[in-house]
Design a protein around this motif. Structure first.
Motif, PDB file in Angstrom:
ATOM      1  N   UNK A 196      33.346   1.051  18.680  1.00 39.48           N
ATOM      2  CA  UNK A 196      32.745   0.013  19.511  1.00 39.48           C
ATOM      3  C   UNK A 196      31.690   0.665  20.391  1.00 39.48           C
ATOM      4  N   UNK A 197      30.546   0.001  20.528  1.00 40.20           N
ATOM      5  CA  UNK A 197      29.478   0.518  21.382  1.00 40.20           C
ATOM      6  C   UNK A 197      29.380  -0.333  22.638  1.00 40.20           C
ATOM      7  N   UNK A 198      29.267   0.331  23.769  1.00 37.86           N
ATOM      8  CA  UNK A 198      29.191  -0.350  25.052  1.00 37.86           C
ATOM      9  C   UNK A 198      27.949   0.110  25.806  1.00 37.86           C
ATOM     10  N   UNK A 199      27.186  -0.815  26.385  1.00 34.26           N
ATOM     11  CA  UNK A 199      26.178  -0.377  27.354  1.00 34.26           C
ATOM     12  C   UNK A 199      26.883   0.069  28.628  1.00 34.26           C
ATOM     13  N   UNK A 200      26.368   1.086  29.269  1.00 30.74           N
ATOM     14  CA  UNK A 200      26.966   1.539  30.524  1.00 30.74           C
ATOM     15  C   UNK A 200      26.710   0.479  31.586  1.00 30.74           C
ATOM     16  N   UNK A 201      27.772  -0.009  32.187  1.00 32.02           N
ATOM     17  CA  UNK A 201      27.648  -1.068  33.190  1.00 32.02           C
ATOM     18  C   UNK A 201      27.166  -0.517  34.527  1.00 32.02           C
ATOM     19  N   UNK A 202      27.760   0.617  34.954  1.00 31.98           N
ATOM     20  CA  UNK A 202      27.427   1.178  36.260  1.00 31.98           C
ATOM     21  C   UNK A 202      27.914   2.614  36.335  1.00 31.98           C
ATOM     22  N   UNK A 203      27.561   3.269  37.428  1.00 29.18           N
ATOM     23  CA  UNK A 203      27.743   4.712  37.577  1.00 29.18           C
ATOM     24  C   UNK A 203      28.639   4.984  38.792  1.00 29.18           C
ATOM     25  N   UNK A 204      29.541   5.959  38.645  1.00 30.82           N
ATOM     26  CA  UNK A 204      30.480   6.282  39.715  1.00 30.82           C
ATOM     27  C   UNK A 204      30.312   7.732  40.134  1.00 30.82           C
ATOM     28  N   UNK A 205      29.979   7.946  41.395  1.00 33.92           N
ATOM     29  CA  UNK A 205      29.959   9.283  41.945  1.00 33.92           C
ATOM     30  C   UNK A 205      28.727  10.077  41.562  1.00 33.92           C
ATOM     31  N   UNK A 206      28.696  11.300  42.076  1.00 35.27           N
ATOM     32  CA  UNK A 206      27.535  12.152  41.855  1.00 35.27           C
ATOM     33  C   UNK A 206      27.919  13.608  41.582  1.00 35.27           C
ATOM     34  N   UNK A 207      28.962  14.138  42.232  1.00 35.03           N
ATOM     35  CA  UNK A 207      29.399  15.516  41.992  1.00 35.03           C
ATOM     36  C   UNK A 207      30.825  15.698  42.524  1.00 35.03           C
ATOM     37  N   UNK A 208      31.587  16.615  41.970  1.00 41.41           N
ATOM     38  CA  UNK A 208      31.292  17.553  40.882  1.00 41.41           C
ATOM     39  C   UNK A 208      31.401  16.914  39.498  1.00 41.41           C
ATOM     40  N   UNK A 209      31.704  15.598  39.460  1.00 34.57           N
ATOM     41  CA  UNK A 209      31.706  14.904  38.189  1.00 34.57           C
ATOM     42  C   UNK A 209      31.106  13.527  38.392  1.00 34.57           C
ATOM     43  N   UNK A 210      30.633  12.955  37.302  1.00 38.39           N
ATOM     44  CA  UNK A 210      30.131  11.584  37.345  1.00 38.39           C
ATOM     45  C   UNK A 210      30.816  10.798  36.244  1.00 38.39           C
ATOM     46  N   UNK A 211      31.262   9.590  36.612  1.00 29.20           N
ATOM     47  CA  UNK A 211      32.021   8.749  35.692  1.00 29.20           C
ATOM     48  C   UNK A 211      31.231   7.468  35.422  1.00 29.20           C
ATOM     49  N   UNK A 212      31.558   6.806  34.307  1.00 23.90           N
ATOM     50  CA  UNK A 212      30.804   5.625  33.912  1.00 23.90           C
ATOM     51  C   UNK A 212      31.746   4.444  33.683  1.00 23.90           C
ATOM     52  N   UNK A 213      31.294   3.286  34.124  1.00 28.21           N
ATOM     53  CA  UNK A 213      32.076   2.052  34.041  1.00 28.21           C
ATOM     54  C   UNK A 213      31.553   1.222  32.882  1.00 28.21           C
ATOM     55  N   UNK A 214      32.471   0.731  32.040  1.00 29.09           N
ATOM     56  CA  UNK A 214      32.117  -0.082  30.882  1.00 29.09           C
ATOM     57  C   UNK A 214      32.718  -1.473  31.035  1.00 29.09           C
ATOM     58  N   UNK A 215      32.003  -2.464  30.552  1.00 28.42           N
ATOM     59  CA  UNK A 215      32.492  -3.850  30.577  1.00 28.42           C
ATOM     60  C   UNK A 215      33.058  -4.171  29.203  1.00 28.42           C
ATOM     61  N   UNK A 216      34.386  -4.284  29.116  1.00 30.39           N
ATOM     62  CA  UNK A 216      35.032  -4.479  27.821  1.00 30.39           C
ATOM     63  C   UNK A 216      35.119  -5.944  27.427  1.00 30.39           C
ATOM     64  N   UNK A 217      35.068  -6.829  28.388  1.00 38.57           N
ATOM     65  CA  UNK A 217      34.975  -8.260  28.162  1.00 38.57           C
ATOM     66  C   UNK A 217      34.348  -8.849  29.415  1.00 38.57           C
ATOM     67  N   UNK A 218      33.829 -10.068  29.367  1.00 39.31           N
ATOM     68  CA  UNK A 218      33.099 -10.590  30.522  1.00 39.31           C
ATOM     69  C   UNK A 218      33.888 -10.465  31.833  1.00 39.31           C
ATOM     70  N   UNK A 219      33.310  -9.714  32.762  1.00 36.89           N
ATOM     71  CA  UNK A 219      33.912  -9.560  34.081  1.00 36.89           C
ATOM     72  C   UNK A 219      34.923  -8.446  34.201  1.00 36.89           C
TER      73      UNK A 219
END
Length: 671
Positions: A119-142
């Motif tokens: 499954x391909x997901x567009x990255x919804x939003x970005x979490x944090x800056x350092x020492x790691x960065x995490x990404x939020x995905x929208x798996x279903x509306x909302x």
């Protein structure tokens, strides 16, 4: 406590117990509220957004813009993303994640799960800056989920937060499961004016926020009243309102600690998303005690507990030190480098705010017994032991404890010395400290010894736990933990003895003492708990109300009954804010069982199992309830579903074998 003019005798105006029981059952089945008014939920009224604040407070805004608070949650844009999305990939077992950019520059993550589905997901939003960065995905509306493959900003590589995991998509611990849900589990501490808006009927989210990221108003509260006062100065010299119109006075140490603690704590929330700004911590949350698995027996951090709980144990907290004494509030960084932060107070000059501090050199070999500039000479390395969380993020214990390797034989907790000197033993470290500080008064009894004993055998440790619970010179969180351990003894005499703590100044202690009353009889609860039902602190009132669920309200006067209804209403509203949590439904199921409402209990356990299919107890309890109602076919069906979700669950397998005579499921396929 509210005034009670001409209180009625305990036997007067007996409340109809059947009506009370019905009310409780309505509460447990989560119908519309039947007690008190709803809690006020946070919304956007009065919020203006950080840009409005910065238009006047430019320097504070400049300091804030690059802080970890501002970057806690950001939109997907090239300037916010630091990871390599140029055709990179990550593999773990049969799972593969591929990172790329679409034609319009949108970062995308293509995930091939261990079941082979991609499954391909567009990255919804970005979490944090350092020492790691995490990404939020929208798996279903909302519905937003935090992806487990993250970017290491120091080594510039992808890594998995749980390198030993191999979860299929239908496992609750998979990144798309209930425990990695961003809306309910994470967003409130990464946004300003956030509301999860979970619909328990459709099991969907319609979350809202004033702005993503920890903005100005996340800490100060809505700014409309402040701006209104500023604008009034154009025509009249109006005196400033309290805290200049903000709900939170960050210059007040206690208020600042409570506000920081709203996110930097391991706790159970009472509100949907962010609580009303300025609310004292214990009116918005239940902090988790020093549970095994979360804290070492001596109170050191073990699991991720987010600082607040360890800080509550510190002498600094007891003496009035606040977060802002060490941290710059807008930059969210330390006020000085290295030991200079501690030397603000711990030095020959001292600090006039804390006149009892010894005036001597701490930042020197005569105290550290390590060469100046070495790791061993750093204050934090001895007094704030760090652990790694989320793969590469070092977090420091904020209890500012004196190293006690001598406690290791009793508590099993690590110490700063042998943690650094990995080739040495705790005994070696204890002997070394005794040699350096032969006349120290810091090696006496420690509450960790009692908590360790209480964890091993609360019955045998009851006298020690009672002493600790009533020790006014010990931190409230520690005393509340002692009461929680006493709860495991199920001894009504102990609970009766702890009624004397109902007047304790610490709300954590009062709330824990109230919960302990569940071990007493119904009549004793009706006699003991009314004074806590109108306690000034919400956490205490709710604990007392929960303890009264199986009490005898008919023995309470009309005023106490009104307090009970109001407190139960608060509890109901808090439960309704957590209906996306499996653990909420386990709690509701247990409470319904105590009230002998089997249908409500079965419904609650079924929802817990639906949200988290790996909750073995939820399947087992459904089966037991079905058997108690004489419905063996339903019990077998439930157990078969539970076995399919948990192939290795011995408890489910044994129950199923007992019911089917060893033949496995007796039901036709698909039934």
């Amino acid at each position: 406590m509210s005034e009670r003019a001409e209180p009625l005798p305990r036997t007067a105006k007996r409340f109809d117990p059947m009506l009370y029981r019905l009310s409780c059952l309505l509460l447990l089945t989560l119908s519309q509220p039947v007690f008190a008014e709803d809690l006020e939920l946070p919304d956007a009224r009065g919020y203006l957004g950080s840009d409005t604040c910065i238009s006047c407070h430019e320097q504070a805004g400049e300091d804030w813009r690059q802080s970890h608070h501002a970057l806690a949650w950001t939109e997907t844009s090239p300037e916010n993303i630091v990871a390599d999305f140029d055709g990179t990939s990550f593999h773990q077992g049969d799972m593969e994640a591929r990172f790329s950019l679409s034609a319009d520059g949108t970062p995308r993550i293509s995930v091939t799960e261990i079941d082979g589905v991609t499954t391909e997901y567009p990255v919804h939003s970005v979490v944090g800056i350092e020492p790691l960065q995490q990404y939020v995905l929208e798996t279903e509306p909302g519905r937003l989920q935090s992806f487990d493959v993250v970017w290491d900003t120091e080594q510039e590589r992808w890594f998995h937060l749980y390198p030993e995991s191999d979860y299929p998509p239908d496992d609750s611990l998979h990144w798309s499961g209930v425990y990695k849900n961003w809306n309910g589990r994470c967003a409130a501490c990464h946004a300003t004016g956030f509301t999860a808006n979970y619909d328990s009927e459709t099991r969907s989210y319609a979350s809202t926020q004033v702005e993503i990221g920890v903005g100005c108003e996340a800490c100060h509260g809505p700014g409309a009243a402040h701006v209104k006062w500023v604008e009034s100065l154009e025509t009249t010299q109006t005196p400033p309102p309290a805290a200049y119109g903000f709900p939170v006075d960050m210059s007040d140490p206690a208020a600042a600690i409570d506000q920081c603690g709203t996110c930097h704590s391991r706790r159970e929330h009472f509100y949907d998303g962010n609580p009303p700004p300025g609310l004292p911590f214990n009116d918005a949350y239940n902090i988790v005690p020093l549970h095994a698995g979360l804290y070492e027996a001596d109170g050191q951090i073990l699991d991720e507990v987010y600082v607040y709980g360890s800080f509550l144990q510190s002498k600094m907290y007891a003496e009035g030190v606040s977060c802002n004494d060490c941290h710059l509030p807008h930059e969210a960084t330390l006020k000085a480098d290295g030991n200079a932060v501690c030397a603000q107070c711990h030095s020959p000059a001292g600090n006039p705010r804390f006149p009892d501090l010894p005036l001597k050199v701490f930042d020197g070999p005569e105290h550290t017994h390590h060469p100046k500039g070495s790791d061993g000479a750093m204050c934090k390395n001895c007094h704030m032991v760090e652990r790694v969380y989320m793969g590469n993020d070092w977090r420091a214990d904020h209890s500012f404890r004196i190293p006690r390797p001598d406690l290791f034989p009793v508590t099993g907790a690590p110490d700063a010395c042998s943690t650094c000197h990995a080739d040495k033993t705790a005994k070696w470290a204890a002997d070394q400290i005794a040699e350096w500080f032969p006349d120290s008064d810091k090696r006496g009894p420690h509450y960790g010894e009692i908590i360790a004993a209480g964890r091993r055998d609360p019955h045998a440790a009851t006298p020690q736990l009672e002493t600790l619970a009533t020790a006014q010179d010990q931190p409230g969180l520690v005393r509340a933990t002692a009461l929680w351990l006493l709860d495991n003894t199920s001894d009504p005499a102990v609970a009766e003895e702890m009624v004397k703590l109902f007047d304790d100044p610490d709300p954590l202690v009062r709330a824990a003492a109230a919960r302990l009353q569940r071990r007493t009889g119904p009549e004793a609860r009706a006699e003991n708990l009314p004074d806590l039902l109108d306690d000034p602190v919400r956490a205490v009132r709710m604990s007392a109300a929960q303890a009264m669920l199986t009490g005898q309200p008919g023995r309470m006067d009309a005023v106490a009954m009104a307090d009970l209804r109001a407190a139960l209403g608060e509890w109901q509203a808090s439960v309704q804010s957590r209906l996306d949590f499996p653990e909420t439904h386990l709690q509701l199921g247990g409470t319904a069982l105590v009230n002998r409402n089997l249908p409500a209990a079965a419904s609650a356990f079924a929802e817990a199992a639906r949200l988290d299919p790996q909750q073995v107890d939820a399947w087992v309890m459904q089966a037991r309830i079905a058997l108690a109602q004489g419905d063996q076919q339903t019990a077998i069906r439930v157990l078969q579903e539970g076995a399919d979700a948990n192939p290795g669950a011995i408890t489910i397998q044994e129950m199923l074998m007992d019911l089917t005579g060893g033949a496995g499921s007796l039901l036709p396929p698909g039934k």
